[in-house]
Design a protein around this motif. Structure first.
Motif, PDB file in Angstrom:
ATOM      1  N   GLU A  26      47.831  12.577  46.200  1.00  0.00           N
ATOM      2  CA  GLU A  26      47.322  13.884  46.621  1.00  0.00           C
ATOM      3  C   GLU A  26      46.511  13.017  48.139  1.00  0.00           C
ATOM      4  OE1 GLU A  26      47.924  16.976  46.876  1.00  0.00           O
ATOM      5  OE2 GLU A  26      49.081  16.764  45.104  1.00  0.00           O
TER       6      GLU A  26
ATOM      7  N   THR B 230      41.751  19.817  52.787  1.00  0.00           N
ATOM      8  CA  THR B 230      43.105  20.142  52.515  1.00  0.00           C
ATOM      9  C   THR B 230      43.831  19.007  51.889  1.00  0.00           C
ATOM     10  OG1 THR B 230      42.787  21.491  54.643  1.00  0.00           O
ATOM     11  CG2 THR B 230      45.046  20.866  53.842  1.00  0.00           C
TER      12      THR B 230
ATOM     13  N   ASP C  53      50.103  29.431  55.135  1.00  0.00           N
ATOM     14  CA  ASP C  53      51.314  29.284  54.852  1.00  0.00           C
ATOM     15  C   ASP C  53      52.481  30.331  55.798  1.00  0.00           C
ATOM     16  OD1 ASP C  53      53.628  28.301  53.435  1.00  0.00           O
ATOM     17  OD2 ASP C  53      53.453  30.233  51.957  1.00  0.00           O
TER      18      ASP C  53
ATOM     19  N   LYS D  46      42.080  16.282  41.980  1.00  0.00           N
ATOM     20  CA  LYS D  46      41.671  17.208  42.895  1.00  0.00           C
ATOM     21  C   LYS D  46      40.482  18.191  42.781  1.00  0.00           C
ATOM     22  CE  LYS D  46      45.660  19.410  43.821  1.00  0.00           C
ATOM     23  NZ  LYS D  46      46.498  20.298  44.611  1.00  0.00           N
TER      24      LYS D  46
ATOM     25  N   SER E 145      50.726  16.638  49.032  1.00  0.00           N
ATOM     26  CA  SER E 145      51.500  15.837  48.067  1.00  0.00           C
ATOM     27  C   SER E 145      52.039  14.594  48.613  1.00  0.00           C
ATOM     28  CB  SER E 145      52.235  16.724  47.028  1.00  0.00           C
ATOM     29  OG  SER E 145      51.791  17.947  46.470  1.00  0.00           O
TER      30      SER E 145
ATOM     31  N   SER F  40      47.712  22.382  50.633  1.00  0.00           N
ATOM     32  CA  SER F  40      46.937  23.311  49.844  1.00  0.00           C
ATOM     33  C   SER F  40      45.631  23.167  50.480  1.00  0.00           C
ATOM     34  CB  SER F  40      47.068  22.816  48.355  1.00  0.00           C
ATOM     35  OG  SER F  40      48.177  23.154  47.646  1.00  0.00           O
TER      36      SER F  40
ATOM     37  N   SER G 243      42.901  26.634  44.896  1.00  0.00           N
ATOM     38  CA  SER G 243      43.655  26.276  46.018  1.00  0.00           C
ATOM     39  C   SER G 243      44.605  27.454  46.763  1.00  0.00           C
ATOM     40  CB  SER G 243      44.496  24.978  45.979  1.00  0.00           C
ATOM     41  OG  SER G 243      45.858  25.424  45.097  1.00  0.00           O
ATOM     42  N   GLN G 244      44.860  27.217  48.044  1.00  0.00           N
ATOM     43  CA  GLN G 244      45.674  28.291  48.990  1.00  0.00           C
ATOM     44  C   GLN G 244      46.675  27.514  49.299  1.00  0.00           C
ATOM     45  OE1 GLN G 244      42.703  30.246  51.062  1.00  0.00           O
ATOM     46  NE2 GLN G 244      42.485  31.904  49.761  1.00  0.00           N
ATOM     47  N   LYS G 245      47.896  27.982  49.593  1.00  0.00           N
ATOM     48  CA  LYS G 245      49.043  27.268  50.273  1.00  0.00           C
ATOM     49  C   LYS G 245      48.589  27.298  51.839  1.00  0.00           C
ATOM     50  CE  LYS G 245      52.811  28.430  47.275  1.00  0.00           C
ATOM     51  NZ  LYS G 245      54.222  28.899  47.090  1.00  0.00           N
ATOM     52  N   LYS G 246      49.059  26.231  52.335  1.00  0.00           N
ATOM     53  CA  LYS G 246      48.731  25.796  53.799  1.00  0.00           C
ATOM     54  C   LYS G 246      50.038  25.220  54.482  1.00  0.00           C
ATOM     55  CE  LYS G 246      44.507  27.373  53.875  1.00  0.00           C
ATOM     56  NZ  LYS G 246      43.717  28.427  54.653  1.00  0.00           N
TER      57      LYS G 246
END
Length: 331
Positions: free
Chosen positions: A284, A258, A19, A242, A261, A43, A58-61
């Motif tokens: 998604e 990954t 991110d 997801k 949205s 994400s 999840s992690q922001k990407k």
């Protein structure tokens, strides 16, 4: 006259970064002679058992999309991978695919040869300016497309920076995805080019790329033969699936992938007939990159999964990729 698309094809590259790194990544791409890129928030889906116990799924990407000629793109990919140390774990992933047909201000309609498509299914990728959504939906329907999925992001392009005296601008963009049979590609291109004069219109790009397998094809089990070492699995699912997807990938010893949205659109009758998805739900777009044999295994597994293949839940397709940076299958 030589065909530039044949001798110097267009390449689409997708990078998945931490991110906040999308904008500097695009700025570096511009330094390496690319025209710019499209940045969308995403994400990274995590299938680590330890992190799952901590409810971290999840992690922001930042997801960055780049387009350009092969002669420009491939050297830029090498430089970007080196600059962002993608040879090290957790320093980003980038993969790239060949574009079969394209129209934009930089790629003329005359460069396309619609008779040379060797895959039965093709992915339509249409990028346009924010604010054209309703109009574009109507024209997509008129072009004969029976379903589509949209996602948004921002554009960073060298031409726009120059025109605004070097000030940073980030116009919002929208991108549409739709899988169609190869027999219909020319009709879609003709309709949208006649309607919008894409060759002369800033901010519009229309592309098509080969699809190896498609869950809504007449024969969803048919997978095109491929010599590609790596492939991509794209899953367009209702947003509440997801976690189920991540669990399936973990069962198959694969990365979670990954997600971006998005939302589905067009009439509910058409969507249910072709995509098995009701009108305009939250979606998604999940993509997973791996060895081709593992991607094919995951695709078949999804086709057999009672939840993922239940009515109105999602669609799945696989695509060959030319190459990738930052993958660690052995780990």
């Amino acid at each position: 006259m030589p065909n530039p698309m044949k001798h110097d094809p267009l390449i689409l590259a997708i990078a998945i970064l931490e991110d906040g790194k999308g904008l500097p990544f695009v700025n570096h791409a511009i330094e390496y002679d690319l025209r710019g890129g499209f940045i969308s928030p995403g994400s990274g889906l995590i299938n680590s058992e330890i992190l799952n116990l901590l409810s971290i799924r999840s992690q922001k990407k930042d997801v960055v999309v780049l387009f350009d000629r092969e002669s420009i793109m491939l050297p830029a990919i090498e430089k970007l991978a080196q600059c962002y140390q993608m040879h090290l774990p957790n320093h980003g992933i980038m993969f790239y695919m060949e574009v079969k047909n394209a129209i934009s201000r930089f790629y003329d309609y005359s460069e396309n040869d619609f008779s040379k498509l060797d895959h039965l299914q093709q992915l339509i990728w249409l990028s346009f300016k924010h604010g054209m959504h309703k109009e574009m939906m109507n024209n997509i329907r008129e072009s004969g497309l029976t379903g589509a999925t949209f996602f948004t992001g921002r554009g960073e392009f060298i031409s726009e920076k120059k025109s605004f005296l070097g000030l940073k601008v980030a116009p919002q963009r929208e991108t549409m995805l739709s899988v169609v049979s190869k027999e219909r590609i020319k009709d879609v291109f003709d309709h949208l080019e006649n309607r919008y004069q894409i060759e002369k219109t800033k901010g519009l790009k229309l592309l098509s790329m080969a699809v190896d397998a498609f869950s809504q094809a007449a024969d969803p089990l048919k997978i095109e033969p491929s010599n590609a070492e790596f492939s991509a699995l794209f899953s367009i699912v209702n947003d509440d699936l997801k976690e189920t997807y991540v669990d399936i990938m973990r069962e198959l010893n694969m990365n979670g992938g990954t997600s971006i949205s998005a939302f589905g659109t067009l009439s509910s009758e058409i969507i249910e007939q072709y995509f098995s998805i009701p009108m305009s739900p939250r979606k998604e777009i999940i993509f997973t990159i791996d060895k081709t044999n593992k991607i094919n295994e995951a695709y078949r597994h999804l086709l057999d999964h009672p939840v993922m293949m239940a009515p109105h839940q999602g669609v799945y397709f696989t695509m060959p990729i030319l190459g990738a940076k930052g993958l660690y299958q052995s780990n």
